[in-house]
Write a protein that holds these residues in place. Structure first.
Motif, short mmCIF file in Angstrom:
data_model
loop_
_atom_site.label_atom_id
_atom_site.label_comp_id
_atom_site.label_asym_id
_atom_site.label_seq_id
_atom_site.Cartn_x
_atom_site.Cartn_y
_atom_site.Cartn_z
N GLN A 128 -6.96 -17.95 -27.25
CA GLN A 128 -5.99 -19.25 -27.47
C GLN A 128 -6.55 -20.16 -28.52
O GLN A 128 -7.40 -21.07 -28.53
CB GLN A 128 -6.33 -20.01 -25.89
CG GLN A 128 -5.75 -19.73 -24.85
CD GLN A 128 -4.33 -19.54 -24.69
OE1 GLN A 128 -3.71 -18.74 -23.83
NE2 GLN A 128 -3.57 -20.43 -25.57
N ASN A 129 -6.34 -19.40 -29.77
CA ASN A 129 -7.00 -19.96 -30.97
C ASN A 129 -6.67 -21.29 -31.27
O ASN A 129 -7.32 -21.91 -31.97
CB ASN A 129 -6.62 -18.92 -32.11
CG ASN A 129 -5.17 -18.78 -32.33
OD1 ASN A 129 -4.49 -18.74 -31.24
ND2 ASN A 129 -4.64 -18.49 -33.37
N ARG A 130 -5.30 -21.61 -30.85
CA ARG A 130 -5.06 -23.05 -31.21
C ARG A 130 -5.66 -24.20 -30.68
O ARG A 130 -5.47 -25.26 -30.94
CB ARG A 130 -3.52 -23.07 -31.23
CG ARG A 130 -2.89 -22.32 -32.42
CD ARG A 130 -1.55 -22.50 -32.80
NE ARG A 130 -1.10 -21.60 -33.90
CZ ARG A 130 -1.35 -21.73 -35.24
NH1 ARG A 130 -1.90 -23.07 -35.57
NH2 ARG A 130 -1.00 -21.14 -35.84
N ARG A 131 -6.74 -23.91 -29.71
CA ARG A 131 -7.62 -24.66 -29.17
C ARG A 131 -8.50 -25.20 -30.46
O ARG A 131 -9.24 -26.41 -30.21
CB ARG A 131 -8.52 -24.43 -28.12
CG ARG A 131 -7.76 -24.18 -26.81
CD ARG A 131 -8.47 -23.86 -25.53
NE ARG A 131 -7.97 -23.36 -24.47
CZ ARG A 131 -8.31 -23.09 -23.28
NH1 ARG A 131 -9.72 -23.04 -23.22
NH2 ARG A 131 -7.96 -22.67 -22.45
N TRP A 132 -8.50 -24.50 -31.25
CA TRP A 132 -9.57 -24.98 -32.53
C TRP A 132 -8.64 -25.53 -33.78
O TRP A 132 -9.27 -25.87 -34.80
CB TRP A 132 -10.32 -23.53 -33.02
CG TRP A 132 -11.65 -23.21 -32.30
CD1 TRP A 132 -12.60 -23.52 -32.51
CD2 TRP A 132 -11.38 -22.28 -31.15
NE1 TRP A 132 -13.35 -22.90 -31.46
CE2 TRP A 132 -12.73 -22.17 -30.65
CE3 TRP A 132 -10.38 -21.57 -30.58
CZ2 TRP A 132 -13.17 -21.31 -29.57
CZ3 TRP A 132 -10.65 -20.75 -29.37
CH2 TRP A 132 -11.86 -20.58 -29.19
N ASP A 133 -7.46 -25.78 -33.59
CA ASP A 133 -6.72 -26.74 -34.55
C ASP A 133 -7.25 -27.78 -34.84
O ASP A 133 -7.43 -28.57 -33.93
CB ASP A 133 -5.15 -26.54 -34.01
CG ASP A 133 -4.40 -25.53 -34.92
OD1 ASP A 133 -4.61 -25.02 -35.77
OD2 ASP A 133 -3.34 -25.13 -34.30
N PRO A 134 -7.54 -28.17 -36.28
CA PRO A 134 -8.13 -29.53 -36.50
C PRO A 134 -7.29 -30.58 -35.84
O PRO A 134 -8.01 -31.70 -35.33
CB PRO A 134 -7.99 -29.64 -37.75
CG PRO A 134 -8.26 -28.18 -38.55
CD PRO A 134 -7.36 -27.34 -37.41
N ASP A 135 -5.80 -30.34 -35.93
CA ASP A 135 -5.16 -31.83 -35.53
C ASP A 135 -5.23 -31.96 -33.99
O ASP A 135 -5.44 -32.91 -33.67
CB ASP A 135 -3.45 -31.50 -35.83
CG ASP A 135 -3.08 -30.45 -35.22
OD1 ASP A 135 -3.57 -29.41 -34.76
OD2 ASP A 135 -1.80 -29.90 -35.56
N PHE A 136 -5.28 -30.80 -33.21
CA PHE A 136 -5.56 -30.96 -31.87
C PHE A 136 -6.98 -31.63 -31.62
O PHE A 136 -7.18 -32.48 -30.72
CB PHE A 136 -5.36 -29.61 -31.16
CG PHE A 136 -5.98 -29.90 -29.73
CD1 PHE A 136 -5.29 -30.73 -28.86
CD2 PHE A 136 -6.90 -28.80 -29.18
CE1 PHE A 136 -6.01 -30.75 -27.47
CE2 PHE A 136 -7.43 -29.08 -28.05
CZ PHE A 136 -6.81 -29.88 -27.26
N ASN A 137 -7.72 -31.23 -32.41
CA ASN A 137 -9.18 -31.50 -32.37
C ASN A 137 -9.47 -33.12 -32.54
O ASN A 137 -10.16 -33.82 -31.84
CB ASN A 137 -10.38 -30.86 -32.88
CG ASN A 137 -10.59 -29.36 -31.84
OD1 ASN A 137 -11.31 -29.27 -31.14
ND2 ASN A 137 -9.99 -28.26 -32.39
#
Ligand SMILES: NC(=O)c1ccc[n+]([C@@H]2O[C@H](COP(=O)([O-])OP(=O)(O)OC[C@H]3O[C@@H](n4cnc5c(N)ncnc54)[C@H](O)[C@@H]3O)[C@@H](O)[C@H]2O)c1
Length: 366
Positions: A128-137
Motif C-alpha cells: 500500500q505504497n500510497r500511504r507514503w505519498d507526501p500529499d496524504f502525509n
C-alpha cells in the motif's frame, strides 16, 4: 556507503511487468535492506527476456519458484485475479509473501489469505505504497495535529484524463476498474487517518467510457465520530481538481496537485462581529464576502485570518521494504496490517453495493 554484509534474504518476483521491475530496481538500489532479488517467473516470454537481460534467473513455473528452498520471500506482481492463488500456495510452501495492491479481488479472499498467513506463521503484506505519498502525509499531519482546528470534512481526488489503460485493467475477470485500482489507495489512506468506524457509505461508479469495469467513482463516507469524506476517482477529467481539500469550522487546507502546490488558511482570533457587505459578482453579500484577496502571495487582507504554506513532512516509501525485512527478521510488526486491508476491501464493496442499489450502506458498526 555503509559496510556491506551478505544478503540475508532471497526474493523471487512473480510477474515481471511494471511493478515487478520497479521492486527489483528498488531492492537492488537499497544498501540497507539486504533482500536479494534472484529470479522471476512470468507467463510472457518477453518479460523473461527482460529478466535475463537484467541478470535474473528465470524460473520455468511458479511451482519451481516455490520449490526453491533458497527463496524465502516471494513478491506477487501479477494482475489482480492471480494474487489469491499465488499467495496461498506461496505461504503454504513456507515463503513470506509481499503482494501488490489490490491485495485480492474481494474481502473474502483477503480474509482467507490472512488466515493462511496466521496459520503458517509467515508474513503476508500488501504494497500500500500510497500511504507514503507526501500529499496524504501533509493532510494526515494537519488532521492529527489539528493545525486548522478539528477537521470535519475532507475531499480526496485522483483525476486523470487518459481513460483506463488498454490492458487487463479494462477486464472484470482480471480485477480491472478504478475501485480496485485507485479505490484501494484512496479509501485505504482515509481509513488509516481516521480512527473511527465507517458507518455510512454512498457510492456512484462511473461507466462513462463504456467498459465493463468502472472508469471512476465517487463515494461519500461518514465515520462514527462525525467526520465525513468524499473520494473522487476519475479517468475522464481533463481539468484535475484539488487532490485534497479539508475543512474545519476555523480553517481550510488545499493541496492542488502532485507538485504539492497548496496552502492552509485559518482563523487566528475571534470572528469579527459582522462582515461588511461587499460587491461579489453582480450582487452584494456579507455571508460570502471573500477573505483572502491574494492566494498566490499567501497574503491575507482581512484579519483574523492567516494564510500559511503547507507543513513539511519527512516520509520515505522505501520504508516499506525496510519494514518487510524487519518483520521477516522477527524484529518488527508489519506496517501494513492484513486487518487494515480487509477493512478497506469491505468499504470498497460497500461503495459498489451502494452504486448498484442507490442506497446508503453501513459497512461498520459505531
Ligand atoms: N502499488 C502501485 O503503485 C502499483 C502500480 C501499478 C500496478 N500495481 C499493481 O501491480 C500488479 C501488476 O501491475 P503491473 O502494472 O505491473 O502490470 P503489468 O501488466 O505491467 O505486469 C504484469 C506482469 O505479470 C505477468 N503475468 C500475467 N499473468 C501472470 C500469471 N498468471 N503468472 C505469472 N505472470 C503473469 C505479465 O506477463 C506481466 O509481465 C497489479 O496488481 C497492479 O494493480 C501497483
Amino acid at each position: 556507503m555503509s559496510e556491506q554484509t551478505a544478503p540475508a534474504h532471497k526474493l523471487a518476483v512473480i510477474g515481471y511487468g511494471t511493478q515487478g521491475v520497479y521492486h527489483t530496481r528498488n531492492l537492488r538500489a537499497l544498501d540497507d535492506v539486504a533482500i536479494d532479488v534472484v529470479g522471476i517467473y512470468d507467463t510472457d516470454p518477453r518479460a523473461n527476456e527482460d529478466a535475463e537481460a537484467d541478470g535474473l534467473h528465470v524460473y520455468a513455473s511458479a511451482e519451481e519458484v516455490l520449490a526453491d528452498e533458497a527463496i524465502d520471500i516471494v513478491f506477487i506482481c501479477t494482475p489482480n485475479d492471480s494474487h489469491h492463488d499465488y499467495a496461498v500456495s506461496a505461504l503454504r510452501a513456507g515463503k513470506h509473501v509481499l503482494c501488490e495492491k489490490p491485495a485480492m479481488m474481494n474481502a473474502a479472499e483477503m480474509r482467507e489469505v490472512a488466515a493462511v498467513a496466521e496459520e503458517t506463521g509467515k508474513l503476508f503484506m500488501v504494497h500500500q505504497n500510497r500511504r507514503w505519498d507526501p500529499d496524504f502525509n501533509v493532510i494526515k499531519k494537519i488532521y492529527d495535529e489539528q493545525l486548522i482546528g478539528a477537521p470535519t470534512y475532507l475531499e480526496q481526488r485522483i483525476h486523470g484524463s487518459r481513460g483506463i489503460p488498454g490492458d487487463w485493467r479494462q477486464l472484470p475477470e482480471h480485477g480491472g476498474g478504478m475501485i480496485l485500482d485507485w479505490g484501494v489507495h484512496t479509501v485505504d489512506r482515509l481509513l488509516t487517518m481516521v480512527d473511527s468506524p465507517v458507518v455510512d457509505v454512498y457510492g456512484e461508479l462511473s461507466f462513462a467510457l463504456g467498459h465493463e469495469v468502472d472508469d471512476g467513482f465517487r463515494a461519500h463516507l461518514t465515520f462514527a465520530d462525525g467526520f465525513r469524506a468524499m473520494v473522487d476517482v476519475s479517468t475522464t477529467s481533463f481539468l484535475p481538481e484539488a487532490k485534497f481539500w479539508m475543512q474545519s469550522a476555523t480553517g481550510t487546507v488545499v493541496i492542488e496537485d502532485w507538485e504539492m502546490n497548496g496552502r492552509m488558511v485559518r482563523r487566528t482570533g475571534a470572528e469579527e462581529d459582522d462582515a461588511t457587505p461587499v460587491q461579489a459578482g453582480v450582487g452584494l453579500t456579507k455571508t460570502m464576502a471573500p477573505r483572502i484577496l491574494d492566494y498566490k502571495a499567501l497574503a491575507s487582507t482581512t484579519p483574523p485570518v492567516e494564510v500559511l504554506p503547507l507543513p513539511e513532512v519527512d516520509v520515505d516509501v522505501m520504508d516499506f521494504y525496510r519494514n518487510a525485512r524487519d518483520v521477516v527478521d522477527g524484529v518488527a510488526e508489519p506496517v501494513i496490517t492484513n486487518e487494515s486491508v480487509i477493512r478497506c476491501l469491505t468499504v470498497l464493496e460497500a461503495i459498489v453495493e451502494s452504486s448498484r442499489t442507490h442506497e446508503v450502506i453501513h459497512p461498520e458498526q459505531a
